[in-house]
Design an enzyme around this catalytic site. Sequence first.
Site, mmCIF file in Angstrom:
data_model
loop_
_atom_site.group_PDB
_atom_site.id
_atom_site.type_symbol
_atom_site.label_atom_id
_atom_site.label_comp_id
_atom_site.label_asym_id
_atom_site.label_seq_id
_atom_site.Cartn_x
_atom_site.Cartn_y
_atom_site.Cartn_z
ATOM 1 N N ASP A 1 -10.680 2.070 -3.485
ATOM 2 C CA ASP A 1 -11.245 1.840 -2.148
ATOM 3 C C ASP A 1 -12.768 1.850 -2.200
ATOM 4 O O ASP A 1 -13.427 1.428 -1.258
ATOM 5 C CB ASP A 1 -10.773 2.928 -1.176
ATOM 6 C CG ASP A 1 -9.427 2.572 -0.543
ATOM 7 O OD1 ASP A 1 -8.976 1.425 -0.709
ATOM 8 O OD2 ASP A 1 -8.833 3.444 0.110
ATOM 9 N N ASP B 1 0.826 -1.218 0.000
ATOM 10 C CA ASP B 1 0.000 0.000 0.000
ATOM 11 C C ASP B 1 0.858 1.265 0.000
ATOM 12 O O ASP B 1 2.072 1.228 0.292
ATOM 13 C CB ASP B 1 -0.914 -0.016 1.235
ATOM 14 C CG ASP B 1 -2.280 0.575 0.934
ATOM 15 O OD1 ASP B 1 -2.374 1.443 0.049
ATOM 16 O OD2 ASP B 1 -3.262 0.183 1.613
HETATM 17 C C1 GLA Z 1 -5.844 1.732 2.060
HETATM 18 C C2 GLA Z 1 -6.255 0.581 1.183
HETATM 19 C C3 GLA Z 1 -7.322 -0.224 1.894
HETATM 20 C C4 GLA Z 1 -6.801 -0.701 3.213
HETATM 21 C C5 GLA Z 1 -6.328 0.469 4.047
HETATM 22 C C6 GLA Z 1 -5.652 0.017 5.317
HETATM 23 O O1 GLA Z 1 -6.842 2.677 2.166
HETATM 24 O O2 GLA Z 1 -6.686 1.019 -0.057
HETATM 25 O O3 GLA Z 1 -7.719 -1.301 1.080
HETATM 26 O O4 GLA Z 1 -5.746 -1.601 2.995
HETATM 27 O O5 GLA Z 1 -5.418 1.284 3.321
HETATM 28 O O6 GLA Z 1 -5.220 1.075 6.085
#
Ligand code: GLA
Length: 761
Positions: free
Chosen positions: A549, A479
């Site tokens: 997301d 991430d």
């Molecule tokens: C980001 C990712 C999510 C999740 C969060 C965790 O927003 O896109 O899918 O993994 O971080 O903090």
Amino acid sequence: MAITFDDEKKIFLLHTPHSTYVIRIFEGRVLHGGWVKRIKNYSGACAMPLIDRAFAAVPEDLHGKCDFSPDTVQWEYPVALRGDTRSPAIEVIGNGGTVECELLYEAHRIYKGKKALVGLPATYTNTDDEADTLEIDLYDPNSALKVTLFYTVWNTLDVICRHSVLKNSAKDVLDVRSAMSASVDFPHARFSMLQLSGAHARERHVIMRELVPGMQKVESRRTASSHQQNPFIALVEQGATETHGDVFGFNLVYSGNFTAQTEVDQYGVSRVQLGINPFNFSWKLAEGESFTTPETVMVYSQNGLGEMSRIYHDLYRSNLCRGEWRDKVRPIVINNWEATYFNFNSEKLFALADTAAAEGIELFVLDDGWFGKRNNDWTSLGDWDVFTEKLPNGLSEISEGIHARGMLFGLWFEPEMISPDSNLYRAHPDWCLHCTERSRTLGRHQLVLDMSRKDVVDYLFEKLSAVLSSCKIDYVKWDFNRSPSDVGSALLPVEKQQEVSHRFYLGLYDLLERLNKKFPHILFESCSGGGGRFDPAMLYYMPQTWTSDNTDGLSRLAIQEGTSIAYPASAMSCHVSAVPNHQVGRVTSLSLRGHVAMAGTFGYELDLNKLSDLEKAEIKEQVAWYKDIRHTAEFGDLYRLRSPRSCTAFSESPLFAWESVEKDKSKAVVTAVWSFSEANESYDILKLEGLDENANYKIKSLAGLSIKMLVRQFFPSAPDSEFCVVADDTVISGEELMNIGLCIINRTNYGGSLHFKLERV
Ligand code: GLA
């Protein structure tokens, strides 16, 4: 050879299967001669004339000798302050203190295959027969600058990949202010420019605008390719559609600041350029040093946007993505993020895993919150040691427990970040990006590590390697949850601070390369608050990306459609989540959410234990179904059949429909989703594409148990075929499916989606 050189006429012809790209040398200058539908016998008679025009400066050596205005001809790699006042491809400050330079032809080489780009991700050939490469060396007679232009021409795909390498051949220090990866001058402006724009949780919507005189560009200044603008543009010839007309695509293989632009000049010539954004960029080139620009992947389609996308998909699946997972169907995921957020322990994880395993799900992903003291997003990034208060028996207990349940185990990391509240920060406060004197800027309460530093990259390699070797880990979600802002480094001298944003990516790419080599079996998935770094460079190291997301089934339609313009379904990670949806609050049927998520690599991101038995039964059905269709969905040819973007008649419904067809045409999967229900809707004719017209296909639909139950409440005698266009097991010819099409209708508002497969019989 796809590339020829006519020594007499000084013309290079670069032939892809359906296009010809012409380069000509005139008085030592390298001019562009057109990129058009393939020409078998090129004479050059139709080339744009060289005409002297008013208010156009001409270099002395050409003055009075020929009708030539640098400002009005088509160039291959235009320079600054030599008469062409349009956007230059290169700005380098030498001893003279100006960005003036002249680039003259010196030599060229043509060879089979393709060389790797030093330190940068790029497309590659599996065998030398796949492509031919042309290198053209240029020199500036008045400075130490030498430039080599690279063109790789694919033999079976309408693709040309371009980049350039700048070299300092003498003692002066050259200051590179800008160096585009590609520059192409089209002789007219009868195009629309397509771009993929959006925001966090609303990424890559298709936006089109007609070209007008002046500059039209998309760019990122976020030190990330970004949610807001993707490093992709296409020129779509007027009148071109999904299936007809000329389209030229341009995609930069880079994850940092970029520009992708089209400048229309006074005579309607359209100059397309892609490269590193000159914003906050400069690169000091000392004697003997080279600078390699990222690659631009240029695609020609004579059959509209759909064909352009399929060419990108084929290239990226086989000549950009790498590793053991490249050609394999991807495991079905259960991710605990939206199920638990930070609030989990091993019992909760195993309870979720038990249900997931019973559903047939194949990969359990433990998301954020397993390390440091991470109970919220204020802390611990950088401390990649297990959070023993939460998981007292460590990661091995989780990994073993997951594997014992018959699933693969995956883990979330955010390696490029550091929380101020972390042991790493307390030990190394200068390891984050920062501009020395100033206070630091936080995003999601975190700072960004200085990936331009070798010690930081080495630390991450060692630390991540230790975790990845500590137990069996099959998948990593990588991430990147904020864009860097204080882009400065404690290690570099003042005059090199503007190198940091590019050096950041050279550091990241180096780290990823090393991890790819050390852990070849791991399936890496890239993520950046969803799709904030959905770019081809990340796909080189990680064959799939978390698309957004936003997991709402309807929001995902435009996001996934836009993503599919350049990126294949095998790269697009899509999950079913809970309702009301956590991002938009909308309630959609489980059936619709499943249908939409099956457009990419599939999974779930919700607490399965909170679902009813009926919903669990439906998920079991979806999982089994996806296993059957996933090769077609992930690796088939994609046809975008319908989009609300192309609605023309007032009665047409807001329908998204897409189809994936196996390369051998033996199977297809079709999905249609109405983005809202209208009273008394008109019917739609869904003409399929890409099937074998001489074959017959048997149809079977996935209606979804919960939808069937719901409908039966109102229509007790409704047969299953109520939910499909035609009854299951009907055999229909490819000809009929493509020429007549299926008549579909959103007869009730009990779901708004259809999904079926076709198998050749
Ligand atoms: C980001 C990712 C999510 C999740 C969060 C965790 O927003 O896109 O899918 O993994 O971080 O903090």
